[in-house]
Structures are given as C-alpha cells and as structure tokens.
Design an enzyme around this catalytic site. Sequence first.
Site, PDB file in Angstrom:
ATOM      1  N   HIS A 204       0.843  -0.969   0.009  1.00 32.30           N
ATOM      2  CA  HIS A 204      -0.132   0.023   0.037  1.00 32.30           C
ATOM      3  C   HIS A 204       0.624   1.287   0.024  1.00 32.30           C
ATOM      4  CE1 HIS A 204       0.909   0.091   4.250  1.00 32.30           C
ATOM      5  NE2 HIS A 204       0.720   1.453   4.428  1.00 32.30           N
TER       6      HIS A 204
HETATM    7  C1  UD1 Z   1      -1.968   6.079   5.217  1.00 37.36           C
HETATM    8  C2  UD1 Z   1      -0.723   6.781   6.011  1.00 37.36           C
HETATM    9  C3  UD1 Z   1       0.241   5.503   5.835  1.00 37.36           C
HETATM   10  C4  UD1 Z   1      -0.091   4.372   6.494  1.00 37.36           C
HETATM   11  C5  UD1 Z   1      -1.464   3.878   5.882  1.00 37.36           C
HETATM   12  C6  UD1 Z   1      -1.853   2.709   6.749  1.00 37.36           C
HETATM   13  C7  UD1 Z   1      -0.322   9.115   5.491  1.00 37.36           C
HETATM   14  C8  UD1 Z   1       0.197   9.887   4.568  1.00 37.36           C
HETATM   15  N1  UD1 Z   1      -0.430   7.609   4.986  1.00 37.36           N
HETATM   16  O1  UD1 Z   1      -1.852   5.581   3.944  1.00 37.36           O
HETATM   17  O2  UD1 Z   1       1.405   6.120   6.372  1.00 37.36           O
HETATM   18  O3  UD1 Z   1       0.859   3.316   6.369  1.00 37.36           O
HETATM   19  O4  UD1 Z   1      -2.267   4.804   5.995  1.00 37.36           O
HETATM   20  O5  UD1 Z   1      -2.907   1.538   6.038  1.00 37.36           O
HETATM   21  O6  UD1 Z   1      -1.112   9.358   6.278  1.00 37.36           O
HETATM   22  N2  UD1 Z   1      -8.931   4.502   0.852  1.00 37.36           N
HETATM   23  C9  UD1 Z   1     -10.222   3.946   0.918  1.00 37.36           C
HETATM   24  N3  UD1 Z   1     -10.986   3.690   1.872  1.00 37.36           N
HETATM   25  C10 UD1 Z   1     -10.371   3.739   3.273  1.00 37.36           C
HETATM   26  C11 UD1 Z   1      -8.991   4.401   3.344  1.00 37.36           C
HETATM   27  C12 UD1 Z   1      -8.411   4.856   2.101  1.00 37.36           C
HETATM   28  O7  UD1 Z   1     -11.018   3.899  -0.385  1.00 37.36           O
HETATM   29  O8  UD1 Z   1     -10.955   3.179   4.242  1.00 37.36           O
HETATM   30  C13 UD1 Z   1      -8.475   4.924  -0.362  1.00 37.36           C
HETATM   31  C14 UD1 Z   1      -8.933   6.445  -0.528  1.00 37.36           C
HETATM   32  O9  UD1 Z   1      -8.762   6.580  -2.018  1.00 37.36           O
HETATM   33  C15 UD1 Z   1      -7.616   7.284  -0.313  1.00 37.36           C
HETATM   34  C16 UD1 Z   1      -6.571   6.221  -0.457  1.00 37.36           C
HETATM   35  O10 UD1 Z   1      -7.028   5.154  -0.161  1.00 37.36           O
HETATM   36  O11 UD1 Z   1      -7.676   8.358  -1.039  1.00 37.36           O
HETATM   37  C17 UD1 Z   1      -5.169   6.347   0.380  1.00 37.36           C
HETATM   38  O12 UD1 Z   1      -5.630   6.924   1.845  1.00 37.36           O
HETATM   39  P1  UD1 Z   1      -4.788   7.706   2.660  1.00 37.36           P
HETATM   40  O13 UD1 Z   1      -5.325   7.559   4.253  1.00 37.36           O
HETATM   41  O14 UD1 Z   1      -4.520   9.053   2.118  1.00 37.36           O
HETATM   42  O15 UD1 Z   1      -3.270   7.095   2.918  1.00 37.36           O
HETATM   43  P2  UD1 Z   1      -3.020   5.332   2.987  1.00 37.36           P
HETATM   44  O16 UD1 Z   1      -2.439   4.900   1.723  1.00 37.36           O
HETATM   45  O17 UD1 Z   1      -3.990   4.684   3.514  1.00 37.36           O
HETATM   46  N1  UDP Z   2      -3.660  -5.292   8.825  1.00 41.40           N
HETATM   47  C1  UDP Z   2      -4.804  -5.944   9.140  1.00 41.40           C
HETATM   48  N2  UDP Z   2      -5.683  -6.122   7.862  1.00 41.40           N
HETATM   49  C2  UDP Z   2      -5.065  -6.352   6.586  1.00 41.40           C
HETATM   50  C3  UDP Z   2      -3.848  -5.770   6.358  1.00 41.40           C
HETATM   51  C4  UDP Z   2      -3.151  -5.213   7.326  1.00 41.40           C
HETATM   52  O1  UDP Z   2      -5.406  -5.976  10.180  1.00 41.40           O
HETATM   53  O2  UDP Z   2      -5.979  -6.648   5.675  1.00 41.40           O
HETATM   54  C5  UDP Z   2      -2.802  -4.716   9.716  1.00 41.40           C
HETATM   55  C6  UDP Z   2      -1.389  -5.448   9.785  1.00 41.40           C
HETATM   56  O3  UDP Z   2      -1.212  -6.392  10.449  1.00 41.40           O
HETATM   57  C7  UDP Z   2      -0.664  -4.280  10.758  1.00 41.40           C
HETATM   58  C8  UDP Z   2      -1.454  -3.069  10.289  1.00 41.40           C
HETATM   59  O4  UDP Z   2      -2.794  -3.429   9.609  1.00 41.40           O
HETATM   60  O5  UDP Z   2      -0.922  -4.553  12.179  1.00 41.40           O
HETATM   61  C9  UDP Z   2      -0.433  -2.254   9.499  1.00 41.40           C
HETATM   62  O6  UDP Z   2      -1.318  -1.380   8.678  1.00 41.40           O
HETATM   63  P1  UDP Z   2      -0.676  -0.697   7.401  1.00 41.40           P
HETATM   64  O7  UDP Z   2       0.209  -1.744   6.755  1.00 41.40           O
HETATM   65  O8  UDP Z   2      -1.942  -0.451   6.924  1.00 41.40           O
HETATM   66  O9  UDP Z   2       0.136   0.626   7.840  1.00 41.40           O
HETATM   67  P2  UDP Z   2       1.681   0.863   8.192  1.00 41.40           P
HETATM   68  O10 UDP Z   2       1.896  -0.123   9.474  1.00 41.40           O
HETATM   69  O11 UDP Z   2       2.469   0.617   7.106  1.00 41.40           O
HETATM   70  O12 UDP Z   2       1.929   2.188   8.335  1.00 41.40           O
END
Ligand code: UD1
Ligand code: UDP
Length: 358
Positions: A204
């Site tokens: 991601h």
């Molecule tokens: C965010 C964090 C990242 C973290 C990740 C965990 C920032 C800059 N990034 O990244 O550090 O590792 O969360 O998962 O804060 N979206 C959906 N549904 C949701 C959530 C997101 O559709 O419930 C989609 C939306 O299109 C959104 C995109 O994912 O625009 C990105 O979501 P965003 O929260 O901006 O960043 P992440 O890639 O999730």
């Molecule tokens: N995770 C989860 N379900 C999923 C994918 C990830 O519960 O389908 C958990 C994962 O085990 C970890 C957390 O989400 O505890 C990590 O989140 P993510 O990878 O989104 O973010 P990051 O740690 O890179 O910020």
Amino acid sequence: MKILTILGARPQFIKAGSVSREIAKHKEIEEIIVHTGQHYDANMSDIFFEEMQIPKPDYFLGIGGKSHGAMTGQTIEKIEEVALKENPDWIMVYGDTNSTLAGALVASKLHIKLAHIEAGLRSFNMKMPEEVNRILTDRVSNILFCPTDAAVQNLKNEGYDNFDCKIVKSGDVMQDGAIFYKNLAKKPSHFTLHTDNFILCTIHRAENTDDENRLRSIFEALEEIAKQKQVILPLHPRTKKILEKTHTSHSHPNLTIIDPVGYLEMVWLIDNCSLVMTDSGGLQKEAYFFGKPCVTLRDETEWVELVECGANVLVGADKGKIVEAYKNHSPLTTQHSHNLYGGGKASEKIIKELLSYE
Ligand code: UD1
Ligand code: UDP
C-alpha cells in the site's frame, strides 16, 4: 488527567487498543477519542474498534479520501475545535500519518502537552509523506515514546538532548497487541487456502502504488512466485483503485487477492504463513513477533534492527530481487528472537510516564 487521543488510520487503531486498555485501568485518567475519518471503509476502521475493544470514538471528524493538504488542513481545523472544547492535559498521537501531524500541530499551537507514540523512527527518505509527518511531530512533542534503541539514537543524532522534551524508550505498543490478540486469532473462512504453506503479502506504500513501474514489477514477481506457492494478498483500497486504473496484471489463480481483513484474521494469517512479503511498517514487526521471515518491498526501513539481525531483507521493487529473496528465505531461528521491542510492556510504561510527568 484528560487525554485527547487522535486516531485516523488502520495501524493507529491497532496500536491504540493496547494503550486504551491500559488507560482503562486508571480511574484518574479520562480518555477522549477523536477519529479523524482518514480511513473510513468498515474493514479499514469499524472492525478494529469492534474486535480490539477500543472505546467508541467520542468525535468522528469524517475527513477521508482527500489530498494531503486538504486532509491535513481540514483535520487541523476540526481537532482544534475539539481541543478548545475539551481542554485536555495531553494530546496523544501515534505513528506518522496525516492525522498524526494534524494532532501534533494543534497541540503545539494551543500549548497543550503532546505525547508521540512511535517517536524517533526515520527512513531518511524525505520523499515519504510519513517521514515528513514524523519529523515535524517529533519536533513539537513534549514526550517522545521511542519503540527501539535506534529510534532513541536518531533523536540524539538530531540534537534532541538539547531540546525541551523528554525521550523515553518505551518499547513497541504493537508487541503488546500481538501478544494480547494472538489468543483471539480467527481463521478466515471466506476464501480457500490451497495449502497451509502460504505467503502473506500486503502492498500500500505510496512509493510503490504511485509508481507504475514499481507496481508492475512487484506484481510480476508475485505472479512468478505464485507459480510455486499460494500468495494471500489482503488488498488496501488505495492499491485496489490503482491496479484497476493502470490495468496491472494480477490474474494468476494462486495469487489470492482478498479484501482487507480485520486484525484477528490478520493475526491468524501471520501466525500460519511461512513468509511475509510487505511494504507495511507494522507488518514487518509482526512477522518478527510471530517468528516469520520478512521480505520488505521497500528500499529502506525504519526497523533497521530486523535487517541487522537477519529477520528481514530489503529488496525494493525489483522483480529479480523479490523472486530471489523468496527462493533464499529460510525460517527464523531462535538466534533472531532477541528482545528488540520491549516484550509487551510498552503501554504500561507509557501510562506510568504520563502520570509521573512534571
Ligand atoms: C495512510 C498513511 C500511511 C499508512 C497507511 C496505513 C499518510 C500520509 N499515510 O496511507 O502512512 O501506512 O495509512 O494503511 O497518512 N481509501 C479508501 N478507504 C479507506 C481508506 C483509504 O478507499 O478506508 C483510499 C482512498 O482513495 C484514499 C486512499 O485510499 O484516498 C489513500 O488513503 P490515505 O489515508 O490518504 O493513505 P494510505 O495510503 O491509506
Ligand atoms: N492489517 C490488517 N488487515 C489487513 C492488512 C493489514 O489488520 O488486511 C494490519 C497489519 O497486520 C498491521 C497494520 O494493519 O498491524 C498495518 O497497517 P498498514 O500496513 O496499513 O500500515 P503501516 O504499518 O505500514 O503504517
């Protein structure tokens, strides 16, 4: 003592579960939870509150699916309103997301004490939005809870001993969670596991999803590996949308793409896989907690101790390197099982420190 906890994204919900449970043991602490709405799908948000027994948020700000500027700006505005109304002693933020930064800026402007959990981590890659968020958050924190020795050292290298703040090596709250939730793990039943010898993969990170060449290279490698072993890939919505838009191929029958799963199913998958391949921060450590080798699809990591002890290998997005690392991986042995992350006592230490802070 009143703590305003700011949560927004999946990893923060997971981390907050352990700390909230610890807070609940202390009648003298009132925790007010603010959910910014950064993650909003039920399987990216609600499920964690239900499964991990985190109290329902007191405030839901509903700011998700926006650009960095819009999300951060609107979140600052809304958190400020809540902070002025609640007048907390502390604002508590986790990790490095846009919600973290928004909470930190509100605390610093309103002169509310700021506690940063997972402080001091560095990738030294300023193109990562997370790196910017964590550096800015650390700089305005009053108390910095570092999960590792490397995190403490990073702060010292940046001169934090000269700043008006307290550095505490607390250990990692994710290890508290891994220990607690292991006994509650649930085998997923909505897809078929062809064998009990599968790879668990997540992708991601913006540097992979937003670069078409890197994303294609990673999926080519996964398709190659899937010829030999089932790969289970719970797909982040961000990656799903980009795969659809770029028509990146992901069709091998042994590459099992599923919707994101809740944490109890995730823990089962980590505990039962043979190898983790990921660009997630949290999952690199969880692989280690559950004794699984990890191949990290990034060029650098904040969790350097895992690479140093041989539990984790960094391969970036290069197809050849990814396939090679899959072929060469071997199970972790006891020599990897040093106590790198505090052994599950981080939340207790954090709350004790906050209560004795002067
Ligand atoms: C965010 C964090 C990242 C973290 C990740 C965990 C920032 C800059 N990034 O990244 O550090 O590792 O969360 O998962 O804060 N979206 C959906 N549904 C949701 C959530 C997101 O559709 O419930 C989609 C939306 O299109 C959104 C995109 O994912 O625009 C990105 O979501 P965003 O929260 O901006 O960043 P992440 O890639 O999730
Ligand atoms: N995770 C989860 N379900 C999923 C994918 C990830 O519960 O389908 C958990 C994962 O085990 C970890 C957390 O989400 O505890 C990590 O989140 P993510 O990878 O989104 O973010 P990051 O740690 O890179 O910020």
